[in-house]
Motif scaffolding. Sequence first.
Motif, mmCIF file in Angstrom:
data_model
loop_
_atom_site.group_PDB
_atom_site.id
_atom_site.type_symbol
_atom_site.label_atom_id
_atom_site.label_comp_id
_atom_site.label_asym_id
_atom_site.label_seq_id
_atom_site.Cartn_x
_atom_site.Cartn_y
_atom_site.Cartn_z
ATOM 1 N N THR A 1 7.327 -8.409 49.975
ATOM 2 C CA THR A 1 8.763 -8.489 49.708
ATOM 3 C C THR A 1 9.036 -9.181 48.382
ATOM 4 O O THR A 1 9.918 -8.778 47.609
ATOM 5 N N SER A 2 8.274 -10.219 48.077
ATOM 6 C CA SER A 2 8.473 -10.957 46.825
ATOM 7 C C SER A 2 8.236 -10.073 45.610
ATOM 8 O O SER A 2 8.892 -10.236 44.571
ATOM 9 N N ASP A 3 7.312 -9.118 45.721
ATOM 10 C CA ASP A 3 7.060 -8.196 44.608
ATOM 11 C C ASP A 3 8.310 -7.366 44.301
ATOM 12 O O ASP A 3 8.670 -7.169 43.137
ATOM 13 N N ILE A 4 8.958 -6.890 45.359
ATOM 14 C CA ILE A 4 10.174 -6.088 45.187
ATOM 15 C C ILE A 4 11.307 -6.945 44.635
ATOM 16 O O ILE A 4 12.094 -6.488 43.790
ATOM 17 N N LEU A 5 11.401 -8.185 45.104
ATOM 18 C CA LEU A 5 12.456 -9.087 44.610
ATOM 19 C C LEU A 5 12.285 -9.361 43.125
ATOM 20 O O LEU A 5 13.265 -9.391 42.364
ATOM 21 N N ILE A 6 11.040 -9.559 42.687
ATOM 22 C CA ILE A 6 10.767 -9.795 41.268
ATOM 23 C C ILE A 6 11.083 -8.545 40.449
ATOM 24 O O ILE A 6 11.762 -8.613 39.422
ATOM 25 N N SER A 7 10.605 -7.398 40.917
ATOM 26 C CA SER A 7 10.829 -6.151 40.205
ATOM 27 C C SER A 7 12.322 -5.826 40.107
ATOM 28 O O SER A 7 12.825 -5.471 39.035
ATOM 29 N N GLY A 8 13.032 -5.982 41.233
ATOM 30 C CA GLY A 8 14.466 -5.710 41.222
ATOM 31 C C GLY A 8 15.239 -6.702 40.382
ATOM 32 O O GLY A 8 16.160 -6.331 39.641
ATOM 33 N N GLY A 9 14.868 -7.977 40.481
ATOM 34 C CA GLY A 9 15.543 -9.003 39.691
ATOM 35 C C GLY A 9 15.400 -8.748 38.206
ATOM 36 O O GLY A 9 16.379 -8.797 37.454
ATOM 37 N N LEU A 10 14.196 -8.436 37.766
ATOM 38 C CA LEU A 10 13.963 -8.185 36.342
ATOM 39 C C LEU A 10 14.645 -6.898 35.882
ATOM 40 O O LEU A 10 15.154 -6.828 34.761
ATOM 41 N N PHE A 11 14.669 -5.884 36.730
ATOM 42 C CA PHE A 11 15.308 -4.629 36.355
ATOM 43 C C PHE A 11 16.778 -4.847 35.997
ATOM 44 O O PHE A 11 17.274 -4.315 35.000
ATOM 45 N N PHE A 12 17.474 -5.645 36.793
ATOM 46 C CA PHE A 12 18.897 -5.851 36.549
ATOM 47 C C PHE A 12 19.187 -6.822 35.399
ATOM 48 O O PHE A 12 20.338 -6.996 35.019
ATOM 49 N N THR A 13 18.137 -7.430 34.848
ATOM 50 C CA THR A 13 18.349 -8.237 33.637
ATOM 51 C C THR A 13 18.294 -7.386 32.375
ATOM 52 O O THR A 13 18.581 -7.879 31.283
ATOM 53 N N MET A 14 17.913 -6.121 32.510
ATOM 54 C CA MET A 14 17.876 -5.249 31.335
ATOM 55 C C MET A 14 19.277 -5.120 30.740
ATOM 56 O O MET A 14 20.266 -5.106 31.471
ATOM 57 N N PRO A 15 19.378 -4.993 29.417
ATOM 58 C CA PRO A 15 20.695 -4.861 28.784
ATOM 59 C C PRO A 15 21.457 -3.637 29.276
ATOM 60 O O PRO A 15 20.858 -2.583 29.531
ATOM 61 N N LEU A 16 22.759 -3.767 29.391
ATOM 62 C CA LEU A 16 23.616 -2.669 29.826
ATOM 63 C C LEU A 16 23.488 -1.458 28.912
ATOM 64 O O LEU A 16 23.603 -0.313 29.363
ATOM 65 N N THR A 17 23.222 -1.699 27.626
ATOM 66 C CA THR A 17 23.136 -0.598 26.663
ATOM 67 C C THR A 17 21.993 0.364 26.976
ATOM 68 O O THR A 17 22.009 1.510 26.525
ATOM 69 N N PHE A 18 20.985 -0.087 27.728
ATOM 70 C CA PHE A 18 19.900 0.807 28.128
ATOM 71 C C PHE A 18 20.425 1.959 28.975
ATOM 72 O O PHE A 18 19.779 2.999 29.100
ATOM 73 N N PHE A 19 21.585 1.753 29.601
ATOM 74 C CA PHE A 19 22.114 2.725 30.553
ATOM 75 C C PHE A 19 23.349 3.470 30.060
ATOM 76 O O PHE A 19 23.662 4.542 30.570
ATOM 77 N N ASN A 20 24.090 2.917 29.104
ATOM 78 C CA ASN A 20 25.346 3.576 28.724
ATOM 79 C C ASN A 20 25.614 3.612 27.220
ATOM 80 O O ASN A 20 26.735 3.852 26.800
ATOM 81 N N GLU A 21 24.589 3.417 26.412
ATOM 82 C CA GLU A 21 24.792 3.267 24.970
ATOM 83 C C GLU A 21 25.464 4.480 24.336
ATOM 84 O O GLU A 21 26.333 4.352 23.472
ATOM 85 N N THR A 22 25.066 5.681 24.740
ATOM 86 C CA THR A 22 25.690 6.898 24.199
ATOM 87 C C THR A 22 26.471 7.644 25.273
ATOM 88 O O THR A 22 26.745 8.839 25.128
ATOM 89 N N GLY A 23 26.848 6.950 26.314
ATOM 90 C CA GLY A 23 27.467 7.567 27.479
ATOM 91 C C GLY A 23 26.534 7.406 28.657
ATOM 92 O O GLY A 23 25.311 7.507 28.509
ATOM 93 N N TRP A 24 27.084 7.148 29.832
ATOM 94 C CA TRP A 24 26.237 6.877 31.001
ATOM 95 C C TRP A 24 25.254 8.024 31.278
ATOM 96 O O TRP A 24 24.069 7.788 31.523
ATOM 97 N N ILE A 25 25.750 9.230 31.251
ATOM 98 C CA ILE A 25 24.908 10.369 31.623
ATOM 99 C C ILE A 25 23.867 10.667 30.547
ATOM 100 O O ILE A 25 22.668 10.781 30.845
ATOM 101 N N ALA A 26 24.295 10.769 29.298
ATOM 102 C CA ALA A 26 23.365 11.089 28.213
ATOM 103 C C ALA A 26 22.282 10.029 28.071
ATOM 104 O O ALA A 26 21.106 10.345 27.859
ATOM 105 N N THR A 27 22.663 8.766 28.199
ATOM 106 C CA THR A 27 21.686 7.685 28.027
ATOM 107 C C THR A 27 20.707 7.634 29.186
ATOM 108 O O THR A 27 19.494 7.531 28.980
#
Length: 452
Positions: A114-140
Amino acid sequence: MQRKLRNLNKPQWLFITLTAFLIACFILNLKIQLTGFGDDDFLFYDPLMNKFNGDILAFLVNRYQTWSSRTVIEIFTLLSVKYHIFWRICNSIIMFLAISLPPFLLKKNNAVKTSDILISGGLFFTMPLTFFNETGWIATTTNYLWVYSLGLVSLYPIAKYLHDEKVNQPTYLISWLAALYACNQEQMCALLLGFYLVFLGYLLIKKRRIKILLPFFVINFLSLFYVLSANGNDIRYEQEVANWFPDFEKLTLFRKLELGFSSTVRHLFFDKQITIFLFTILLAILVGYYLKLKKKPLVISLLGFIPLIVSIIFSFNDLWNFSFVKKILALFNGYGTAFNLANPETWIADIILAITFMAVLISILYLQRLTIQGGFSIILLLAGLASRMMMGFSPTIWASATRTYIFTFGIFILVTLSLFASLKLPKKTNDFLTGMIFLVGMICYGYLFLTI
């Protein structure tokens, strides 16, 4: 209720944690506002509906001939801009895969905690928002997040084979389809080719069968051929040179390499990146802990603290306003840095970046020793650096902004998980570090939810 929770076994807790992250991903994607945002409408929906009368095939043929070889990816981009519910469902699943797969790639299925998933999920959500919507949510997301996640999916059967675990035929089929999608993006195509070659070398050394790799090599080479033979890519390159980097063709090979290196490492350690900052804190704690435990030389501990110290000094220079830091930052420009072989003072910025990254590599070697895990972590970090450095050979290195770093950040998450997997930390220490990462990740998730 509390008694029932205490009686849950590890697989049950793992299932509950995975389910919670899946629900969190769906909730996030249901809230996102898609209409009228960036390239989703301007480059995809409007031309598709107005110029090509909704004919997806005609749109894709035109794009291949005049602009892009990402045909496989753009099939899903077009479906997504036409049917938003399709994108919301798929993107939720893709986010979940980005969170859940890394631990299963690094460990046998029954060893994932469980701790592995918590670490992986925690770090994933620290990624910058621009990774997901920089040129539009769908295109990015379809060009970067989906590519990253499906790249992980394509590696799953290979990882299971290396762990001596069986994989059924449907999983192989899914992984081949995932590889077809992931290899349609140039950065990931090069990254996966590098991994396949490393795995090939490892299997040959171990005298194990390499048959499992053959379909992936075929998909990768066909994808490379498809990219290189697209006239649209040549047309696009010329337009992008003119629009974004008019004197790009005048840059030497060294200057392009330096541009890729300095822009990449600077962004990682100088630009207040939460994901990387957590990694440097973790690295310093682990090196300090093992220094005390193993009574190793002080120089090792200092090396482990260098990435954290550099990140604090340069990322937060506006707080203490150091003049020497300003002088170093002034060396960075649109060509990377002001590096001049004849002027040693201009070397300082690149030297600091090189020392910082080398300190990370040496610290990893110290923590994981000359083991398979240690060697693989080093390969991962070098691959992560190379995957973004290759942008030094593109005139859109600055126009592409931050989204091209998603693969590098993903690799830092994998290395973090590898450290936890290989180091036998006391339960209290492990729980504290896991809790710290998860808490920061959930704060970032909350902020993301409120701002999208």
